[in-house]
Design an enzyme around this catalytic site. Structure first.
Site, PDB file in Angstrom:
ATOM      1  N   ASP A   1      27.571  -1.105 -39.442  1.00 54.69           N
ATOM      2  CA  ASP A   1      28.525  -2.099 -39.939  1.00 54.69           C
ATOM      3  C   ASP A   1      29.809  -1.480 -40.475  1.00 54.69           C
ATOM      4  OD1 ASP A   1      26.746  -1.086 -41.955  1.00 54.69           O
ATOM      5  OD2 ASP A   1      27.505  -2.587 -43.348  1.00 54.69           O
TER       6      ASP A   1
ATOM      7  N   GLU B   1      24.503  -2.179 -43.827  1.00 57.92           N
ATOM      8  CA  GLU B   1      24.196  -1.228 -44.907  1.00 57.92           C
ATOM      9  C   GLU B   1      25.099  -1.430 -46.107  1.00 57.92           C
ATOM     10  OE1 GLU B   1      24.529   1.908 -47.615  1.00 57.92           O
ATOM     11  OE2 GLU B   1      26.150   1.528 -46.189  1.00 57.92           O
ATOM     12  N   GLU B   2      26.359  -1.761 -45.859  1.00 53.35           N
ATOM     13  CA  GLU B   2      27.350  -1.753 -46.931  1.00 53.35           C
ATOM     14  C   GLU B   2      27.012  -2.690 -48.086  1.00 53.35           C
ATOM     15  OE1 GLU B   2      29.596   0.269 -47.508  1.00 53.35           O
ATOM     16  OE2 GLU B   2      30.106   1.222 -45.619  1.00 53.35           O
TER      17      GLU B   2
ATOM     18  N   ARG C   1      19.498  17.727 -50.845  1.00 52.97           N
ATOM     19  CA  ARG C   1      18.743  18.250 -51.976  1.00 52.97           C
ATOM     20  C   ARG C   1      17.405  17.528 -52.039  1.00 52.97           C
ATOM     21  NH1 ARG C   1      18.822  16.174 -57.111  1.00 52.97           N
ATOM     22  NH2 ARG C   1      19.499  18.151 -58.005  1.00 52.97           N
TER      23      ARG C   1
ATOM     24  N   HIS D   1      35.874   4.527 -47.727  1.00 54.78           N
ATOM     25  CA  HIS D   1      36.332   3.203 -48.149  1.00 54.78           C
ATOM     26  C   HIS D   1      37.837   3.175 -48.428  1.00 54.78           C
ATOM     27  CE1 HIS D   1      32.114   1.484 -49.322  1.00 54.78           C
ATOM     28  NE2 HIS D   1      32.018   2.403 -48.373  1.00 54.78           N
TER      29      HIS D   1
END
Length: 386
Positions: free
Chosen positions: A77, A134-135, A174, A357
């Site tokens: 998206d 996802e956003e 990580r 963004h």
């Protein structure tokens, strides 16, 4: 069959530019999903399921007799941002752009699909998950609700996100916490508005709202253990006032970030107490809506080391790092990791890349092959042949 690396990179660049030119918002990725499915069919996939979780695509590739399954995920998206680049492939959908690199993520996974379909080199099953929305944190849950784990079971899952500020060809990840939860809040203050010249005739809410915005900052500074990570950010203050009229309604919106449910619960509890106390002080009413949109993203320690090993083998020790601390950004890939083990890694988008963004951002095509090769590499390591 060995893949022509230069030819594949040129193909991926063309795919990425196509996707960037026609971005689509979450759950609206009809063209993007069709593009993905068409490419997968070109690669020889015959197990392709469209419409998973709305506009998601899941493709399956099997080789050998292994009974283990690995999933690779990319988000598709775009964002409601007006693009300000001048690149030839800039967005042709006004007000929508790929400002977070999901066009690159989708392309890298397509590249891995072509490599693995053509070359094999693994024993077992690979699920290629192309996720919508996802956003705003709804796409992973939509696919899960649509039976993702039951219909396409897998043992582990891996994902990549590009990262500005890191050199192209460099990787970071990580073990354990790597990205935070995101909670959203909306606090509504209700009073009695009136004439700006006679504030004593009503109970206006603007002064109360300003005090509340300031008071909320004490949650982290005075209510959390300094060893714990928490962020409370007010992002909007909206009133129904005008230049000569004091408001009777104010809405305060924002989000909170943390890495544990205990911290999230503490933030909510303190926010409610502060809102109620501030409202009482100013003789107005407070209503708090607090929702949990993203859960913390927790990498499996063993699989994080496996991901680091693959990256070191591919790109050299000097280009691979263990992230020193988790990020307070959020990712709904965490929903998958809350159900199966896996790892999320960051791929450099360039030291001088505009931030995510941002209306001038563009995914760096130089990273496409790096991501595709990592996807293929983790599959081959985890589903090794003999």
């Amino acid at each position: 069959m060995t893949t022509d690396k230069d030819a594949l990179h040129a193909e991926m660049t063309a795919w990425r530019h196509n996707l960037h030119t026609y971005p689509e918002f979450g759950f609206e990725e009809q063209r993007t999903s069709a593009f993905v499915a068409a490419k997968l069919r070109e690669f020889g996939f015959d197990e392709i399921v469209e419409g998973v979780g709305g506009t998601g695509v899941v493709a399956t590739l099997k080789r050998g007799s292994g009974n283990r399954a690995i999933a690779l995920r990319a988000d598709m998206d775009a964002l409601r941002i007006s693009e300000q680049t001048t690149v030839p492939h800039r967005s042709q959908n006004p007000g929508v752009m790929h400002a977070c690199g999901h066009d690159g993520h989708t392309t890298m996974l397509l590249g891995a699909a072509k490599i693995l379909a053509g070359e094999g080199g693994f024993d077992g099953t690979v699920r290629f998950i192309f996720q919508p929305a996802e956003e705003w944190g709804k796409g992973a849950l939509a696919m899960i609700a649509d039976g993702l784990f039951e219909r396409f079971p897998f043992d582990e899952i891996y994902g990549i996100h590009n990262m500005p500020g890191i050199g192209v060809g460099s990787f970071q990840t990580r073990p354990d916490a790597i990205m935070s939860a995101e909670d959203n809040f909306e606090i509504t203050l209700t009073g009695v508005g009136g004439h700006a010249a006679r504030p004593h005739w009503g109970n206006e809410v603007l002064v109360a709202a300003c005090a509340l915005v300031t008071n909320l900052q004490t949650i982290v500074s005075r209510r959390l253990d300094p060893a714990d990570i928490g962020v409370v950010s007010v992002t909007e203050l909206i009133t129904d006032g005008t230049r000569n009229a004091l408001p009777g309604l104010a809405r305060i919106l924002g989000d909170a970030r943390s890495f544990s449910s205990e911290i999230s619960e503490t933030i909510e509890k303190q926010m409610r107490q502060i809102a109620e106390g501030t409202a009482m002080t100013y003789n107005v009413k407070a209503d708090v809506i607090y929702t949990r949109e993203f859960v913390p993203l927790m990498n499996d320690p063993v699989l994080a080391e496996e991901a680091l090993t693959v990256a070191r083998d591919l790109y050299g020790v000097s280009n691979v790092a263990i992230a020193s601390k988790p990020m307070t950004g959020s990712e709904d890939f965490a929903q998958f990791l809350s159900r199966v083990p896996g790892c999320f890694v960051f791929l450099g988008n360039g030291v001088h890349s505009p931030p995510l963004h941002n209306p001038t951002y563009d995914f760096n095509d130089a990273g496409l092959s790096h991501g595709a090769n990592f996807h293929a590499g983790i599959v081959r390591r985890r589903l090794h042949t003999g």
